[in-house]
Write an enzyme that holds these catalytic residues in place. Structure first.
Site, PDB file in Angstrom:
ATOM      1  N   LYS A   1      21.691   8.753 -14.669  1.00 28.03           N
ATOM      2  CA  LYS A   1      23.048   8.379 -14.245  1.00 28.03           C
ATOM      3  C   LYS A   1      23.476   7.086 -14.932  1.00 28.03           C
ATOM      4  O   LYS A   1      22.657   6.374 -15.516  1.00 28.03           O
ATOM      5  CB  LYS A   1      23.089   8.212 -12.727  1.00 28.03           C
ATOM      6  CG  LYS A   1      22.188   7.105 -12.199  1.00 28.03           C
ATOM      7  CD  LYS A   1      22.230   7.037 -10.679  1.00 28.03           C
ATOM      8  CE  LYS A   1      21.318   5.918 -10.169  1.00 28.03           C
ATOM      9  NZ  LYS A   1      21.401   5.759  -8.702  1.00 28.03           N
TER      10      LYS A   1
ATOM     11  N   TYR B   1      36.273 -22.536 -24.043  1.00 28.18           N
ATOM     12  CA  TYR B   1      37.285 -22.713 -23.007  1.00 28.18           C
ATOM     13  C   TYR B   1      36.872 -23.782 -21.997  1.00 28.18           C
ATOM     14  O   TYR B   1      35.724 -23.831 -21.561  1.00 28.18           O
ATOM     15  CB  TYR B   1      37.531 -21.394 -22.279  1.00 28.18           C
ATOM     16  CG  TYR B   1      38.184 -20.344 -23.136  1.00 28.18           C
ATOM     17  CD1 TYR B   1      39.515 -20.466 -23.516  1.00 28.18           C
ATOM     18  CD2 TYR B   1      37.473 -19.230 -23.568  1.00 28.18           C
ATOM     19  CE1 TYR B   1      40.122 -19.502 -24.312  1.00 28.18           C
ATOM     20  CE2 TYR B   1      38.070 -18.262 -24.359  1.00 28.18           C
ATOM     21  CZ  TYR B   1      39.398 -18.407 -24.725  1.00 28.18           C
ATOM     22  OH  TYR B   1      40.000 -17.461 -25.513  1.00 28.18           O
TER      23      TYR B   1
END
Length: 375
Positions: free
Chosen positions: A40, A268
Site C-alpha cells: 500500500k 527564508y
C-alpha cells in the site's frame, strides 16, 4: 505528478534487500506459512509495481493494498496475484473488485447484506472474494462480536461470495508492554475457535508480530509491511530479531556551491547567519519532495562526513554547510550510507517527531526512483 528524471535527486530502491528481508522472515516461519507483501501507499514510497513484482518472485503468496485503486493498478500491470484491499470499499465498487478478482475486507454484516441484494440485480459473473476483518482491539474496522461474525460466515455461503480469509490487526505488537497485545490475541482466538472450518488465508500477524511474537501466531499467513522494507516497526523501542536490510536511500547532489562570507544569512527568515567565511552548497531537494521542512538544522552526509543544513529547508531546494570546497555534482546522502556513516529513516523520524513509516511514504512521486538488483 511530474517525475524528476532530469534532476539529480533520487530514491535508490535496493530490490536485493527487499528479497533478502522476505527470505529472512520466511525462514523463521512454520513450513507452508504464507506471506502477504503489503504494498500500500506506493509500496511505502518505494514504487508499487517493481516492489510487488519482486515480492511475488521472492516468496510472497499474495499482496495487500489499502484501496481498490491500488489493486486495480496491479491488475493493469499484469500482476494477477491474490490481492487484498485492507480498507473498506463501497458496496457499489465491490462489483469492480469481483470482476478483477480482487479480495475485499468486510467488517460488518450490514455490508454483506447490501452486497447480497445488489448481486441479485447486477448478477456479477464472478464471486466476490472476502476476508472478514476482526476488531480484536485496534478499534478501526471489523467485527467485534463473535455472534455477528458467525452470521457473516453463514451469509458467505451464498454463491456471490467466496470466503477467502479472516484477519485481525494488533495495536501494540511493537511495544515492550505486552498486556494489551495479549488481550487482543485472546479475543482473536475466540473468533477462530467459533469456526469448524477455516478459510484459506488466516492472518493475525503484522510486521511487529512476525518479529517479536512469533510464538503466538496461530494462523497460516503473515502480513509483511514495514519490516519488508528493512525498517524497525518500533523505532528503537525493541531490538530487531531478524537481519533486515534497509531497502531505500534518499540521495541528491550539489547543484550550486559558493563561499559564504561571515555575517551573511541563508534562506527564508534569515534564520542562519555565518559566523565566519565558509563553503555553502545548494541541493535540488525540498519539502515538496517529502523531505520535512522541520529538518532545518539537521544533517546530511557528504563524502562520509556529516554536514549541517543551513537555514530553512525550502520547497524545492535546501542549503548545507561544507567542511571544505566540493564541486557541483558531488553526491549527498539524506537517508542512507556514505562511507562509515549512516542516516536512517528512524533518525529522520525522531528529528521530525514522527515514525519511519511516515518518512518513507511522504517521499513524493516527483522524486525519481532508481531500482537496483543483482539479478
Amino acid at each position: 505528478m511530474v517525475n524528476g528524471r532530469l534532476r539529480d535527486t533520487s530514491l535508490i530502491v535496493d530490490l536485493d534487500a527487499l528479497r533478502h528481508n522476505i527470505q529472512e522472515q520466511k525462514k523463521v516461519l512454520p513450513e507452508n506459512s504464507k506471506i502477504l507483501a503489503v504494498v500500500k501507499a506506493n509500496a511505502y514510497g518505494n514504487g508499487l509495481i517493481p516492489v510487488a513484482q519482486t515480492a511475488m518472485t521472492s516468496g510472497a503468496s499474495g499482496l495487500c493494498v489499502a484501496i481498490l485503486d491500488e489493486a486495480l493498478e496491479l491488475r493493469d500491470n499484469g500482476i494477477e496475484a491474490m490481492t487484498l484491499v485492507l480498507g473498506i470499499t463501497s458496496v457499489e465498487d465491490a462489483l469492480i473488485a469481483a470482476q478483477a478478482g480482487v479480495s475485499l475486507t468486510v467488517g460488518s454484516l450490514d455490508w454483506l447484506e447490501q452486497y447480497h441484494q445488489l448481486a441479485q440485480v447486477a448478477k456479477p459473473k464472478k464471486p466476490l472474494k472476502v476476508h472478514l476483518g476482526i476488531d480484536s482491539g485496534m478499534g478501526r474496522i471489523g467485527f467485534t462480536e463473535v455472534a455477528a461474525f458467525k452470521q457473516a460466515v453463514k451469509l458467505l455461503d451464498s454463491p456471490e461470495f467466496e470466503f477467502e480469509g479472516m484477519f485481525t490487526h494488533f495495536a501494540t505488537a511493537d511495544s515492550p508492554d505486552e498486556n494489551y497485545f495479549n488481550q487482543q490475541v485472546q479475543r482473536w482466538h475466540q473468533f477462530v475457535a467459533s469456526l469448524a472450518e477455516l478459510p484459506p488465508y488466516v492472518h493475525m500477524a503484522n510486521s511487529a508480530t512476525g518479529l517479536w511474537h512469533r510464538e503466538t501466531i496461530t494462523a497460516n499467513t503473515i502480513r509483511m509491511g514495514i519490516s519488508m522494507y528493512g525498517q524497525n516497526p518500533s523505532g528503537r523501542d525493541l531490538k530487531l530479531t531478524l537481519d533486515l536490510q534497509p531497502v531505500s536511500s534518499l540521495v541528491s547532489s550539489i547543484s550550486f556551491v559558493k563561499q559564504l562570507k561571515a555575517g551573511r544569512s541563508v534562506s527564508y527568515g534569515a534564520t542562519y547567519t555565518a559566523e565566519q567565511d565558509e563553503w555553502l552548497a545548494t541541493l535540488p531537494i525540498g519539502y515538496a519532495d517529502g523531505y520535512p521542512r522541520c529538518m532545518t538544522g539537521y544533517k546530511v552526509l557528504v563524502d562520509g562526513q556529516f554536514c549541517d543544513i543551513a537555514g530553512r529547508v525550502c520547497m524545492d531546494q535546501m542549503m548545507i554547510r561544507l567542511p571544505k570546497y566540493y564541486p557541483v555534482g558531488t553526491p549527498v546522502v539524506l537517508m542512507g550510507k556514505s562511507g562509515d556513516q549512516e542516516i536512517t529513516a528512524t533518525d529522520l523520524a525522531e528529528r521530525a517527531g514522527t515514525i519511519n513509516y511516515e518518512i518513507l511514504t511522504n517521499i513524493s512521486n516527483r522524486v525519481h526512483r532508481i531500482y537496483r538488483q543483482s539479478k
